[in-house]
Write a protein that holds these residues in place. Structure first.
Motif, PDB file in Angstrom:
ATOM      1  N   ALA B 238       0.833  -1.213   0.000  1.00  8.29           N
ATOM      2  CA  ALA B 238       0.000   0.000   0.000  1.00  8.29           C
ATOM      3  C   ALA B 238       0.864   1.257   0.000  1.00  8.29           C
ATOM      4  O   ALA B 238       0.545   2.243  -0.670  1.00  8.29           O
ATOM      5  N   SER B 242       1.078   4.104  -2.981  1.00 10.81           N
ATOM      6  CA  SER B 242       0.472   5.372  -2.562  1.00 10.81           C
ATOM      7  C   SER B 242       0.847   6.529  -3.464  1.00 10.81           C
ATOM      8  O   SER B 242       0.173   7.549  -3.492  1.00 10.81           O
ATOM      9  N   LEU B 301       0.732   9.675   4.165  1.00 12.50           N
ATOM     10  CA  LEU B 301       1.212   8.367   4.645  1.00 12.50           C
ATOM     11  C   LEU B 301       0.710   8.106   6.066  1.00 12.50           C
ATOM     12  O   LEU B 301       0.399   6.963   6.422  1.00 12.50           O
ATOM     13  N   GLU B 303      -2.098   8.990   7.457  1.00  9.98           N
ATOM     14  CA  GLU B 303      -3.478   8.483   7.398  1.00  9.98           C
ATOM     15  C   GLU B 303      -3.523   7.056   6.871  1.00  9.98           C
ATOM     16  O   GLU B 303      -4.242   6.200   7.399  1.00  9.98           O
ATOM     17  N   LEU B 304      -2.741   6.843   5.809  1.00  5.49           N
ATOM     18  CA  LEU B 304      -2.722   5.505   5.208  1.00  5.49           C
ATOM     19  C   LEU B 304      -2.258   4.455   6.213  1.00  5.49           C
ATOM     20  O   LEU B 304      -2.866   3.392   6.372  1.00  5.49           O
ATOM     21  N   SER B 307      -4.702   3.563   8.857  1.00  5.95           N
ATOM     22  CA  SER B 307      -5.743   2.650   8.374  1.00  5.95           C
ATOM     23  C   SER B 307      -5.214   1.234   8.208  1.00  5.95           C
ATOM     24  O   SER B 307      -5.982   0.281   8.083  1.00  5.95           O
TER      25      SER B 307
END
Lengths: 463, 463
Positions: B238, B242, B301, B303-304, B307
């Motif tokens: 991910a 990104s 990054l 936020e990613l 999650s």
């Protein structure tokens, strides 16, 4: 030897996929090279599996039959032109995308898959295979053969930078696997890299693992007129160093732009005043995942180009951008339609492009010939349409042009390959010590010398 | 043959630069491989020119004397460990940066130049050579030999993606030039790529043309704790997709982080609660020419990763970021200090890293041994410190670990090379058909088999 070659080949691929004589359609006799007549091979085989390819090679080695591989036949150097007594292996039935592995960002494909089909398959995963040599009907296997490049190479590199692994059939009939879904590897000689660009003379790829990148959502194309070529070429290093990381950086002269605009019916909205003054154009592509960043890059480049002497700047989006890029990619067809006798794709260090152009023009003039060109300015990769009907005069002219490029630190071909059309120039101009090494490498793979004889190394007279 | 080898070598480099017996210092006998005793060679030559290197090889071929090349001696696989009856060619006097060509974005260097010196020279032009294998005293020539990688490979590729051309001396005594200041090339077999990673067994680089990139002004390092390794490795694809384009993407387990923090006296400010929960960390480096964009990437990054199950996120800047990266790069020395008996650098597809770790742990446990590791998570390149004193037990354990990596689609080495330490594993595990091709390629370059015998291919017993 008791069996006939034909019987052996039929036993491998079946009677329906082994063609001879009249069953061989005209497409199998040529690629898109402008020089040389089509050649109908003795046999065309259409294998469906890697094992069949390997078995065909073993049989061809046994019978000493020359073998040429064919992807989509879009090459420009005659690398897929068969030998009259030879076997043409067409990969048209090995055209599947076997896997798009999003987490490792790779795709595994059969060699006959077209770039268009691969693009569709990767788009579904939000990814992209970044090598676009300008012809979407080209096959991945063919791209491996010539180490195809294209416009996006300025950002993403050429085929060899984007192929991570191969399965390949050796002329002796074995299948090997090289590389894989990894970018780092330090285990002996890199056979992946050695086979890429070998134009079907060492081994035939039967499966290809390619690297994918995220497909960026936003892009823009800048068309930038300059007074002349030196002004364009002076701007190029600054654009490369700007950090905008362009994925397209093309030089087009006003003649070529006019020709492709006219033949492709392309309206770019350039005012007459600029059109009359500008002798050369820079085409810049930028892309970003983020719209605002893209706009920021375009603005930054605008200021930069203004300071570098740009006469104006047109930001093309959507259809007109697409149309310009497509038209530029179709420059070869424009040259062909205009009656060019050959098209060459010399490469030089990008700072030497103007010197090269000047020298090529001088040589052409002296030979009573004409050259018109455009090029991948970021890469120093120059495409010249050569107008010179006499074969011998043209051969000497190209010899001198190629020699000039090599003197400037460049080479005969950046992306088209040598094929049957340029190999003689290569063997005339390359260091004999290196040629001897290439010859020994060739023999290390192909002791019977069945694979595409006369390509890369002279074995028959292919002038 | 009337002359003595020593006389021939002295005639080439001068008596002051041809060492024998007691004049040969202990450093010449080894690199940094943990396995195997130092070997004093019969001769050490310190050439100053490419012509001297070529002449040394011609003389060595004539006298059938094995030749090993040495850059800075920082290799980890014994590739620079000489033969007792051999000639060691040390490139210490060929250590100049010949040219930094800003407009073509290349540097031309002699092989003995260190990465530190090259970094200084390119920094002055606002450019950077992006291959950082973790040891700045390493030489470019040595990096060419092993196809060195390092942390930044996740963004910029490894040595082979960043070397555009070579001058190289053949064992038969000729000098050749391959490639040049161009990224596109389609003129026969790519000798540049073939020589890169060949560990001094095909030809010796006497000049290297490397690709440079713009040096970006802003960077940040993110240290991200996760519950366990699978959680880290699940986050990696991910992050790669990104679009933040990280130039560092490292996995460090809590043991390794504790060890490098302790030995490097590194305080990262991780709260006790997190330290007790987190078993694995991701280290992410991002860089940008623009400060705001960098901040945007860090926020995105953040936020990613949230999650994706990150337990927390620490943005390190300046000294602490530098210290963490340096400490990670010195993980080898930490392992050495901890008494590791070997260090390996297996590569697997990045999605298979957890499977590989699990399998390696099981195998080590069954052998009564220990393995501790970290890795380049973006590349699937795993470095394991192996604790197992018994040579035979360790050899069998490594054999099984390497076989496991290959089964997962990986390879024995991602960046350290085979050298004298791993070659036997390679020849035991690699496809015999491929080994036969490598052997024939070797003979195409080095018919007398003088270049680094026993490396890549077994010629002497190097167990």
């Amino acid at each position: 030897m008791t069996t006939q070659p034909r019987d052996d080949f039929v036993a491998i691929v079946g009677a329906g996929d082994l063609l001879t004589a009249e069953a061989i359609g005209p497409d199998y006799g040529h690629d898109e090279a402008l020089v040389g007549a089509p050649v109908t091979p003795a046999y065309v085989a259409r294998p469906q599996t890697a094992e069949q390819v390997a078995a065909l090679l073993a049989a061809a080695t046994e019978h000493r039959i020359p073998v040429t591989a064919r992807g989509s036949g879009t090459g420009l150097s005659g690398g897929a032109r068969p030998c009259p007594d030879g076997l043409l292996i067409s990969f048209e039935r090995m055209n599947a995308v076997l896997e798009v592995d999003a987490d490792n960002q790779v795709a595994v494909v059969q060699p006959g898959v077209t770039l268009a089909d691969l693009d569709t398959a990767t788009a579904a995963a939000g990814l992209v295979y970044t090598v676009f040599p300008g012809e979407l009907s080209a096959s991945v296997g063919g791209n491996v053969g010539t180490n195809a490049g294209g416009m996006r190479a300025v950002k993403y590199g050429v085929t060899r930078h984007n192929v991570l692994g191969l399965q390949a059939a050796l002329p002796t009939g074995e299948l090997i696997r090289t590389g894989g879904k990894v970018t780092k590897l330090s285990t002996g000689y890199d056979l992946t890299q050695l086979i890429i660009g070998s134009e079907g003379t060492l081994a035939l790829a039967t499966e290809v693992t390619v690297r994918l990148y995220p497909r960026l959502a936003h892009s823009a194309t800048l068309l930038v007129p300059f007074a002349d070529l030196p002004a364009v070429l002076q701007a190029v290093p600054a654009v490369v160093r700007s950090g905008a990381d362009p994925d397209i950086l093309e030089y087009v002269d006003n003649l070529t732009l006019a020709a492709i605009s006219y033949t492709q019916n392309l309206s770019l909205g350039i005012p007459d005043g600029i059109r009359d003054t500008a002798q050369a154009y820079l085409v810049i592509g930028v892309e970003n995942r983020d719209r605002d960043r893209l706009d920021g890059d375009v603005a930054m480049l605008g200021e930069l180009l203004d300071s570098l002497g740009a006469l104006d700047l047109y930001v093309l989006e959507g259809n007109s951008a697409h149309a310009l890029i497509e038209a530029r990619e179709r420059a070869f067809w424009t040259a062909k339609a205009a009656g060019a006798h050959d098209v060459i794709d010399v490469v030089v260090p990008r700072t030497r492009m103007h010197e090269f152009f000047t020298r090529a023009q001088e040589l052409a003039q002296a030979a009573g010939a004409g050259v018109v060109g455009c090029g991948h300015a970021g890469d120093g990769n120059v495409h010249l349409a050569v107008f010179c009907a006499d074969d011998d005069v043209r051969h000497r002219l190209l010899h001198d042009i190629f020699a000039g490029a090599m003197t400037l630190g460049g080479a005969i071909s950046g992306e088209h390959g040598l094929g049957r059309v340029k190999t003689q120039h290569f063997t005339e101009l390359e260091d004999p010590v290196k040629l001897a090494v290439l010859r020994r490498i060739k023999d290390a793979f192909d002791p019977a010398r069945i694979l595409n004889p006369g390509v890369v190394l002279n074995e028959r007279d292919n002038r």
